[in-house]
Motif scaffolding. Structure first.
Motif, short mmCIF file in Angstrom:
data_model
loop_
_atom_site.label_atom_id
_atom_site.label_comp_id
_atom_site.label_asym_id
_atom_site.label_seq_id
_atom_site.Cartn_x
_atom_site.Cartn_y
_atom_site.Cartn_z
N LEU A 121 0.86 -1.14 -0.10
CA LEU A 121 -0.20 -0.31 0.18
C LEU A 121 0.87 1.33 0.34
O LEU A 121 0.63 1.82 -0.31
N LEU A 122 2.26 1.47 0.68
CA LEU A 122 2.89 2.53 0.68
C LEU A 122 3.81 2.52 -0.59
O LEU A 122 3.84 3.60 -0.74
N LYS A 123 3.29 1.77 -1.12
CA LYS A 123 4.45 2.01 -3.13
C LYS A 123 3.50 2.90 -4.00
O LYS A 123 3.58 3.20 -4.67
N GLU A 124 2.03 2.55 -2.89
CA GLU A 124 1.25 3.53 -4.18
C GLU A 124 1.20 4.99 -3.95
O GLU A 124 1.48 5.86 -2.53
N GLU A 125 0.97 6.05 -4.64
CA GLU A 125 0.74 7.14 -4.67
C GLU A 125 -0.29 7.94 -4.02
O GLU A 125 -1.25 7.43 -3.79
N GLU A 126 0.11 8.55 -2.76
CA GLU A 126 -0.55 9.48 -2.01
C GLU A 126 -1.59 8.60 -0.88
O GLU A 126 -2.13 8.65 -0.68
N THR A 127 -0.36 7.59 -0.57
CA THR A 127 -1.31 6.16 0.70
C THR A 127 -0.55 5.86 1.35
O THR A 127 0.72 6.04 1.25
N GLU A 128 -0.79 6.31 2.92
CA GLU A 128 -0.70 5.95 4.07
C GLU A 128 -1.48 5.01 4.65
O GLU A 128 -2.40 4.87 3.99
N ALA A 129 -0.67 4.02 5.02
CA ALA A 129 -1.20 2.64 5.49
C ALA A 129 -0.37 2.54 6.65
O ALA A 129 0.75 2.66 6.93
N TRP A 130 -1.31 1.54 7.25
CA TRP A 130 -0.45 0.68 8.83
C TRP A 130 -0.59 -0.03 8.91
O TRP A 130 -1.85 -0.54 8.00
N GLY A 131 -0.92 -1.32 9.84
CA GLY A 131 -1.22 -2.42 9.65
C GLY A 131 -1.04 -2.85 11.95
O GLY A 131 -0.69 -2.01 12.40
N ILE A 132 -2.08 -3.87 11.49
CA ILE A 132 -2.97 -4.38 12.96
C ILE A 132 -2.34 -6.05 13.00
O ILE A 132 -2.91 -7.08 11.89
N GLU A 133 -1.09 -6.27 13.29
CA GLU A 133 -1.01 -8.11 13.16
C GLU A 133 -1.37 -9.03 13.84
O GLU A 133 -1.02 -8.57 15.35
N PRO A 134 -2.15 -9.26 13.71
CA PRO A 134 -3.11 -9.70 15.56
C PRO A 134 -2.61 -10.92 16.06
O PRO A 134 -3.17 -11.54 16.75
N TYR A 135 -1.72 -12.15 15.36
CA TYR A 135 -0.62 -12.55 16.06
C TYR A 135 0.74 -12.46 15.98
O TYR A 135 0.83 -11.93 15.65
N ASP A 136 1.50 -13.83 16.85
CA ASP A 136 3.01 -13.41 16.42
C ASP A 136 2.83 -13.43 15.01
O ASP A 136 2.96 -13.81 14.43
N ILE A 137 4.36 -12.65 14.94
CA ILE A 137 5.23 -12.34 13.66
C ILE A 137 6.91 -12.86 13.70
O ILE A 137 7.49 -13.18 14.96
N GLU A 138 6.55 -14.45 13.68
CA GLU A 138 7.45 -15.28 13.19
C GLU A 138 8.17 -14.85 12.03
O GLU A 138 8.31 -14.69 10.94
N ASP A 139 9.71 -14.89 12.23
CA ASP A 139 10.64 -15.30 11.06
C ASP A 139 10.75 -13.52 10.43
O ASP A 139 10.42 -13.36 9.44
N ALA A 140 9.76 -12.20 11.34
CA ALA A 140 10.06 -11.10 10.58
C ALA A 140 11.48 -10.69 10.05
O ALA A 140 12.29 -10.77 9.76
#
Length: 259
Positions: A106-125
């Protein structure tokens, strides 16, 4: 130690090894150089992977399109969502597993701000995901509880591969909360009831097996918790999908935010 193979080779030649012994002896330096080059390439690939390079991206793509079917579907649907929501896609919150991958897209799209919620454990980030977490763009949060955002913080909320793991008891709290933090609604990506691939779940991670519900179940449920389907957005999305020859592999619902 290094002279021993050479001595053995020489003895083999003296005992009648002939041509084969000579070729083996001459190829040893070439083989050594080749092994050094291959080892160097593996080292470079390992370092590059740790910094968020091609290795980590391939691994991320594999996870998104494997375990988390609808999260992978979100990135396929971005062009259609842009045609449907226009300016509303400029401040987006994505909720679901592998959200780092979706947010990066999403951040690669023009004029787009994006955030994320990861509801589970992030493995091997990978390095990119760790950077998004450090910047506060991606957060880990249990969506069974109120999200850490003020009302109407985002124009649009997109949720994928997350609601399928919640019982109605928690859906009663989570869906209204997603509507609370959006101004223009929620887009829900959820699995089809007969989609066996999407049913695969790690119970130790998600807490329960995925529950794939029918479209009629979702429609009744939206009415039950006083959330309205966004019929205008649904129609625009269907039209844009037809023009783009886009065929969803998940169920997609468009729901209005709370007013």
């Amino acid at each position: 130690m290094s002279r021993r193979p050479a001595n053995l080779s020489r003895r083999f030649g003296d005992s009648g090894g002939g041509l084969f012994s000579s070729a083996k002896s001459r190829s040893s330096p070439v083989l050594s150089v080749g092994l050094i080059i291959v080892g160097g390439l593996f080292l470079i690939a390992y370092v590059y992977k740790g910094s968020g390079g091609f290795g980590s991206r391939l691994e991320s793509v594999s996870r998104v399109e494997g375990d988390y079917l609808c999260t992978g579907e979100v990135q396929r649907a971005i062009p259609v969502l842009q045609k449907t929501y226009g300016d509303s896609l400029h401040k987006v919150l994505h909720v679901g597993p592998d959200t780092c991958y979706v947010v990066s897209k999403l951040l690669k799209e023009e004029e787009t701000e994006a955030w994320g919620i990861e509801p589970y454990d992030i493995e091997d980030a990978d390095g990119n995901c760790k950077a998004l977490i450090r910047k506060g763009i991606v957060r880990m949060a249990d969506i069974k509880f109120p999200l850490p955002y003020r009302p109407k913080s985002f124009s649009l909320v997109i949720v994928s591969d997350a609601l399928d793991y919640l019982s109605p008891r928690y859906l009663n709290k989570t869906l209204p909360d997603l509507a609370r933090v959006s101004t223009d609604g929620i887009v829900i990506f959820t699995g089809f009831p007969d989609n066996q691939k999407a049913k695969v779940a790690d119970v130790s991670k998600f807490g329960r097996d995925a529950k794939m519900r029918s479209s009629s179940w979702w429609v009744r449920y939206f009415l039950q918790i006083n959330l309205e389907e966004n019929e205008a957005a649904s129609k625009k999305f269907a039209q844009a999908s037809t023009k783009s020859s886009y065929v969803p592999r998940c169920q997609i619902f468009h729901v209005n935010s709370l007013h």
